[in-house]
Design a protein around this motif. Structure first.
Motif, mmCIF file in Angstrom:
data_model
loop_
_atom_site.group_PDB
_atom_site.id
_atom_site.type_symbol
_atom_site.label_atom_id
_atom_site.label_comp_id
_atom_site.label_asym_id
_atom_site.label_seq_id
_atom_site.Cartn_x
_atom_site.Cartn_y
_atom_site.Cartn_z
ATOM 1 N N SER A 187 0.817 -1.215 0.000
ATOM 2 C CA SER A 187 0.000 0.000 0.000
ATOM 3 C C SER A 187 0.852 1.268 0.000
ATOM 4 N N THR A 190 1.131 3.176 -3.335
ATOM 5 C CA THR A 190 -0.074 3.711 -3.960
ATOM 6 C C THR A 190 0.178 5.130 -4.453
ATOM 7 N N CYS A 192 -1.476 7.238 -7.810
ATOM 8 C CA CYS A 192 -2.302 7.185 -9.021
ATOM 9 C C CYS A 192 -1.558 7.712 -10.240
ATOM 10 N N GLU A 195 0.867 5.105 -11.416
ATOM 11 C CA GLU A 195 0.131 4.013 -12.038
ATOM 12 C C GLU A 195 -0.276 4.368 -13.465
ATOM 13 N N ARG A 209 -4.453 -1.612 -1.573
ATOM 14 C CA ARG A 209 -5.175 -0.416 -1.142
ATOM 15 C C ARG A 209 -5.431 -0.433 0.358
ATOM 16 N N LYS A 210 -5.450 0.766 0.921
ATOM 17 C CA LYS A 210 -5.833 0.902 2.318
ATOM 18 C C LYS A 210 -7.353 0.846 2.435
ATOM 19 N N SER A 213 -9.317 3.795 0.932
ATOM 20 C CA SER A 213 -8.934 4.207 -0.420
ATOM 21 C C SER A 213 -10.157 4.536 -1.261
ATOM 22 N N ARG A 214 -9.993 5.559 -2.122
ATOM 23 C CA ARG A 214 -11.084 5.950 -3.022
ATOM 24 C C ARG A 214 -11.119 5.090 -4.282
ATOM 25 N N LYS A 215 -10.041 4.369 -4.526
ATOM 26 C CA LYS A 215 -9.983 3.484 -5.700
ATOM 27 C C LYS A 215 -9.632 2.072 -5.242
ATOM 28 N N PRO A 216 -10.552 1.418 -4.543
ATOM 29 C CA PRO A 216 -10.235 0.084 -4.010
ATOM 30 C C PRO A 216 -10.200 -0.972 -5.111
ATOM 31 N N HIS A 217 -9.436 -2.038 -4.859
ATOM 32 C CA HIS A 217 -9.434 -3.196 -5.750
ATOM 33 C C HIS A 217 -10.552 -4.141 -5.326
ATOM 34 N N GLU A 222 -6.961 -8.060 -4.471
ATOM 35 C CA GLU A 222 -6.267 -7.877 -3.204
ATOM 36 C C GLU A 222 -5.649 -9.191 -2.717
#
Length: 274
Positions: A187, A190, A192, A195, A209-210, A213-217, A222
């Motif tokens: 994490s 991370t 963006c 990426e 992702r934490k 997070s606003r963009k979770p997997h 995960e």
């Protein structure tokens, strides 16, 4: 040990001859022999060059090598040669990695104990004071950023000051990977923007992702990241087993050369056992 010493010497000698590395005619000990001693010392003697030179001379594997002082001067003159030589097996490792899956992470290497920071002559500055979240402790030294394959073989690495954030270390180590490659990360990586930039090169960075997070997997991704990152943690554990509690060095160059040697030793072991 003898068989592996011969294999390492043949490996280094072949690379140096392929790049047309010329040495003085009056030099009795070649660069291949110096590199072999450095690597064998890291693999079997905890980085102790004097003990390793005694081993290779007593077994008749090499002619008498220079004394301790002259050997250290020769080792320092190699400079970035060990790092440059790593490019050859690193490139071959990437070619053999059929599934194009990699992992990236970092581990700390302390130069001295925290109580001795003020007396450190090798490095000075707050940029070397870092924090290791996994151990919940501070350290004073360097961070080693490593990219490994799915088989646990290091493909690329770089060193940064201990206070460097992991994404900044990854920027210092631009991954020279093929298109359609996947790189798994924790994490802390991370970012963006990074990426998106790597996606433009066809490389997919999958950072864990934490919870906020606003963009979770999705859960499946995960899980794959968590399983894949265990390989890099195992690799770091094996490298740490080769290293002594304290790497004995007087200069920063000598310290980094020995650190490179430990990474080399682990990498060669993995390639040798394939």
């Amino acid at each position: 040990m003898v068989t592996k010493t011969v294999a390492i010497y043949v490996f280094f000698d072949g690379i140096l001859k392929s790049v047309d590395c010329k040495e003085p005619v009056n030099r009795k000990t070649t660069g291949s022999e110096i590199a072999t001693v450095i690597l064998i010392a890291a693999r079997y003697f905890g980085g102790n060059m004097e003990t390793c030179t005694g081993f290779v001379c007593s077994t008749g594997l090499m002619p008498p090598v220079p004394d301790k002082s002259r050997f250290n001067r020769r080792m320092h003159k190699t400079g970035e040669l060990p790092a440059e030589l790593f490019l050859y097996p690193g490139h071959a490792t990437k070619e053999l990695n059929i599934n194009h899956t990699y992992c990236i992470d970092s581990f700390p290497v302390s130069v001295c104990q925290n109580i001795r920071i003020r007396n450190s002559r090798m490095i000075k500055g707050e940029e070397y004071r870092g924090y290791c979240a996994s151990k919940r402790s501070y350290f004073y030294g360097f961070k080693v950023h490593v990219i490994i394959t799915s088989d646990g073989i290091p493909a690329e690495y770089t060193f940064t000051a201990g206070n460097t954030h992991d994404p900044d270390g990854m920027k210092q180590l631009p991954p020279n990977l093929s298109a359609e490659s996947e790189m798994l990360a924790g994490s802390a990586y991370t970012d963006c923007l990074t990426e998106d930039m790597m996606a433009d090169d066809g490389i997919r960075l999958l950072a864990a992702r934490k919870s906020n997070s606003r963009k979770p997997h999705n859960p499946c991704t995960e899980y794959l990241i968590a399983v894949g990152r265990k390989r890099v943690e195992t690799a770091f554990s094996d490298i740490a087993k080769l290293m002594p509690k304290k790497i004995h060095a007087v200069t920063q160059t000598g310290f980094l050369i020995k650190l490179i040697a430990f990474i080399w030793a682990y990498t060669f072991d993995k390639i040798y056992n394939l």
